[in-house]
Design an enzyme around this catalytic site. Structure first.
Site, PDB file in Angstrom:
ATOM      1  N   HIS A 143     -30.726  47.268 -41.831  1.00 30.21           N
ATOM      2  CA  HIS A 143     -30.154  47.241 -40.777  1.00 30.21           C
ATOM      3  C   HIS A 143     -30.352  48.536 -39.750  1.00 30.21           C
ATOM      4  CE1 HIS A 143     -27.544  48.754 -43.733  1.00 30.21           C
ATOM      5  NE2 HIS A 143     -26.680  49.339 -42.493  1.00 30.21           N
ATOM      6  N   GLN A 144     -30.599  48.628 -38.656  1.00 36.30           N
ATOM      7  CA  GLN A 144     -30.926  49.575 -37.565  1.00 36.30           C
ATOM      8  C   GLN A 144     -29.840  49.881 -36.870  1.00 36.30           C
ATOM      9  OE1 GLN A 144     -34.701  51.117 -36.388  1.00 36.30           O
ATOM     10  NE2 GLN A 144     -34.135  50.036 -34.273  1.00 36.30           N
TER      11      GLN A 144
END
Length: 185
Positions: A143-144
């Site tokens: 996840h960014q």
């Protein structure tokens, strides 16, 4: 003779005390690791695998793409802190396929645009923590993070008070960002 105050009253623990303390009991779930995946597989309680099955409002989903989605962080560093996640349960950025890589980058750009429009963000922290040793809270599902920043947003509260003050409820932030999310057409 007056009875002495209880220890709770003396310390002001959990009672109104003219802002000498700011209680954030909801953060205890994060500290204890509640709802954290039990393993590295998609079926091991991964929240990033569960969230897409929820309504946008219940999952705090800001936007959905064909292979990634944007979701607000339940434990934000700043108001508007969101994450771009692939639907596929994958841990390593190098393991993303071309479609996932392109849409993840596009959603990150759209997040910046929406956050500037809604909150007037002056800067951003954008990045990924890959692996537990790198600081990933949920290392099994990439996840960014997209964290909006403003001049002076790091004040005494997080430094001294070890807490953050967020001016808006997550559901309200989600609705504003979803409305401002640029069309990918």
């Amino acid at each position: 003779m007056e009875e002495p105050e209880s220890r709770v009253e003396q310390a002001g623990a959990g009672v109104p005390d003219n802002f000498r303390r700011l209680w954030t009991p909801h953060r205890m779930a994060y500290i204890k690791g509640e709802n954290k995946p039990t393993g590295s597989d998609a079926g091991d309680g991964c929240p990033f695998c569960v969230i897409p099955g929820m309504s946008d409002e219940d999952g705090l989903i800001v936007a959905r793409g064909s292979v990634v989605y944007a979701v607000l962080n339940l434990y934000p560093y700043n108001s508007g802190h969101l994450m771009v996640c692939p639907y596929r349960h994958v841990a390593d950025y190098a393991a993303l396929d071309e479609r996932e890589t392109v849409e993840l980058a596009s959603f990150t750009q759209q997040a910046l645009t929406a956050l500037r429009k809604v909150s007037g963000a002056q800067g951003f922290n954008v990045g990924m923590n890959l692996g537990m040793v790198a600081g990933a809270g949920i290392a099994a599902h990439l996840h960014q993070h997209v964290v909006p920043r403003w001049g002076g947003d790091t004040n005494f509260m997080p430094v001294v008070g070890q807490t953050r003050v967020l001016p808006e409820l997550l559901r309200e932030t989600r609705a504003l960002l979803a409305e401002a999310w640029p069309s990918s057409e």
